[in-house]
Design an enzyme around this catalytic site. Structure first.
Site, PDB file in Angstrom:
ATOM      1  N   HIS A 132       0.768  -1.212   0.019  1.00  0.00           N
ATOM      2  CA  HIS A 132       0.083   0.251  -0.171  1.00  0.00           C
ATOM      3  C   HIS A 132       1.276   1.583   0.083  1.00  0.00           C
ATOM      4  O   HIS A 132       1.557   1.292   1.180  1.00  0.00           O
ATOM      5  CB  HIS A 132      -0.567   0.083   1.225  1.00  0.00           C
ATOM      6  CG  HIS A 132      -2.102   1.138   1.328  1.00  0.00           C
ATOM      7  ND1 HIS A 132      -3.495   0.977   0.922  1.00  0.00           N
ATOM      8  CD2 HIS A 132      -1.308   2.247   1.697  1.00  0.00           C
ATOM      9  CE1 HIS A 132      -3.535   2.460   0.554  1.00  0.00           C
ATOM     10  NE2 HIS A 132      -3.106   3.210   1.433  1.00  0.00           N
ATOM     11  N   CYS A 133       0.886   2.151  -0.588  1.00  0.00           N
ATOM     12  CA  CYS A 133       1.946   2.848  -1.266  1.00  0.00           C
ATOM     13  C   CYS A 133       1.231   4.326  -0.686  1.00  0.00           C
ATOM     14  O   CYS A 133       0.057   5.441  -1.144  1.00  0.00           O
ATOM     15  CB  CYS A 133       1.737   3.190  -2.697  1.00  0.00           C
ATOM     16  SG  CYS A 133       2.782   4.938  -3.081  1.00  0.00           S
ATOM     17  N   PRO A 134       1.390   5.106   0.192  1.00  0.00           N
ATOM     18  CA  PRO A 134       0.919   5.907   1.130  1.00  0.00           C
ATOM     19  C   PRO A 134       1.094   7.392   0.027  1.00  0.00           C
ATOM     20  O   PRO A 134      -0.268   8.302  -0.361  1.00  0.00           O
ATOM     21  CB  PRO A 134       1.679   6.971   2.421  1.00  0.00           C
ATOM     22  CG  PRO A 134       2.825   6.208   2.244  1.00  0.00           C
ATOM     23  CD  PRO A 134       2.634   5.009   1.002  1.00  0.00           C
ATOM     24  N   GLU A 137      -1.678   7.074  -2.237  1.00  0.00           N
ATOM     25  CA  GLU A 137      -3.103   6.592  -0.707  1.00  0.00           C
ATOM     26  C   GLU A 137      -4.030   5.474  -2.137  1.00  0.00           C
ATOM     27  O   GLU A 137      -5.270   5.200  -2.112  1.00  0.00           O
ATOM     28  CB  GLU A 137      -4.086   8.183  -1.480  1.00  0.00           C
ATOM     29  CG  GLU A 137      -4.559   8.330  -0.264  1.00  0.00           C
ATOM     30  CD  GLU A 137      -4.243   7.503   1.188  1.00  0.00           C
ATOM     31  OE1 GLU A 137      -4.311   6.309   1.920  1.00  0.00           O
ATOM     32  OE2 GLU A 137      -3.340   7.689   1.552  1.00  0.00           O
ATOM     33  N   ASN A 138      -2.893   4.293  -2.764  1.00  0.00           N
ATOM     34  CA  ASN A 138      -4.001   3.337  -3.077  1.00  0.00           C
ATOM     35  C   ASN A 138      -2.766   2.715  -2.679  1.00  0.00           C
ATOM     36  O   ASN A 138      -1.655   2.354  -2.492  1.00  0.00           O
ATOM     37  CB  ASN A 138      -4.121   3.315  -4.498  1.00  0.00           C
ATOM     38  CG  ASN A 138      -5.149   2.540  -5.348  1.00  0.00           C
ATOM     39  OD1 ASN A 138      -5.520   1.716  -4.905  1.00  0.00           O
ATOM     40  ND2 ASN A 138      -5.210   2.521  -6.224  1.00  0.00           N
TER      41      ASN A 138
END
Length: 271
Positions: A132-134, A137-138
């Site tokens: 999950h990549c901040p 945001e996905n």
């Protein structure tokens, strides 16, 4: 399927877009190579740079809003045992009995496909979950992973070019205090671009390396806790089909791969 642009992550996406165009504007307002070319009517490079920035922004929105491969609770036709015979299931070592039935206790998914994982932030199980990549945001998963890598590559080009442009805008002043006052804003932009460049370079390099091995960030970091990998040797990867085939399958093959079949070396038929 795309998420609502005004939904979760709206502030992160807005901040990213504003920062991108503010930096681009600063590069044009200072006495850089771009501004000199614009003033002399040589518009090829300025237009190309703006177009490249625009492509990077569009790719950012694509990977940020795209469905990464969410598994809905009503996907009853895509079960864990799809394409795997009873004889093949009997081949699973006794120490990995949990591999027979992978359930998700969060979204109540009865049969979780191989290589999928539940994301606590997105509240869904994701096919071929990577992380999950901040930043976007996905989640990065089966459907948007290749676009994420492409975005990183384009972003790397933008940052390299932007850093070069910032370098051409520094004005020589003998006294260092006066130099800082004259070039302070451009220096801040150059430092920010250099930091982002380093981050993107490391991300792109690590993802290309993992893709060449046909493994994910989650599998690479947590293989000792994953039911279908913890019985494998340190250098053993049941999904590795060779560097060329791994890269070809990642970038050129579209569709949902039945990883259970690849796991048992029965091919990668798609559904």
């Amino acid at each position: 399927m795309f998420k609502n642009v005004f939904g979760s992550g709206f502030l992160v996406r807005t901040a990213h877009v504003i920062l991108t165009w503010v930096i681009t504007l600063i590069l044009f307002l200072h006495d850089t190579e771009l501004r000199k070319q614009e003033e002399t009517g040589q518009l090829a490079q300025p237009v190309l740079f703006v177009l490249l920035v625009l492509v990077s922004v569009l790719l950012y929105f694509a990977v940020s809003l795209m469905d990464p491969g969410f598994i809905l609770s009503d996907d009853s036709d895509l079960q864990f045992t799809l394409g795997v015979t009873e004889e093949q299931q009997d081949m699973i070592p006794p120490t990995t009995k949990s591999l027979r039935q992978r359930r998700c206790g969060h979204c109540l998914l009865q049969q979780q496909p191989m290589r999928s994982k539940h994301c606590q932030t997105c509240r869904h199980c994701v096919r071929r979950y990577d992380h999950h990549c901040p930043w976007i945001e996905n989640c990065v998963g089966e459907r948007n992973h290749r676009w994420f890598v492409l975005y990183l590559a384009v972003q790397l080009l933008v940052l390299l070019w932007g850093l070069h442009i910032a370098w051409t805008g520094f004005i020589y002043v003998p006294a260092w205090q006066l130099w800082l006052r004259t070039n302070g804003v451009l220096l801040g932009v150059a430092v920010l671009l250099a930091l982002l460049l380093l981050i993107v370079l490391l991300l792109l390099g690590s993802h290309l390396y993992l893709v060449s091995l046909n493994t994910t960030t989650w599998e690479f970091m947590s293989r000792h806790r994953i039911s279908y990998l913890k019985h494998c040797g340190t250098d053993e990867n049941p999904f590795d089909r060779g560097t060329f085939h791994n890269l070809w399958g990642f970038f050129c093959v579209w569709g949902t791969v039945v990883w259970e079949q690849v796991y048992f070396r029965e091919g990668s038929d798609q559904v």
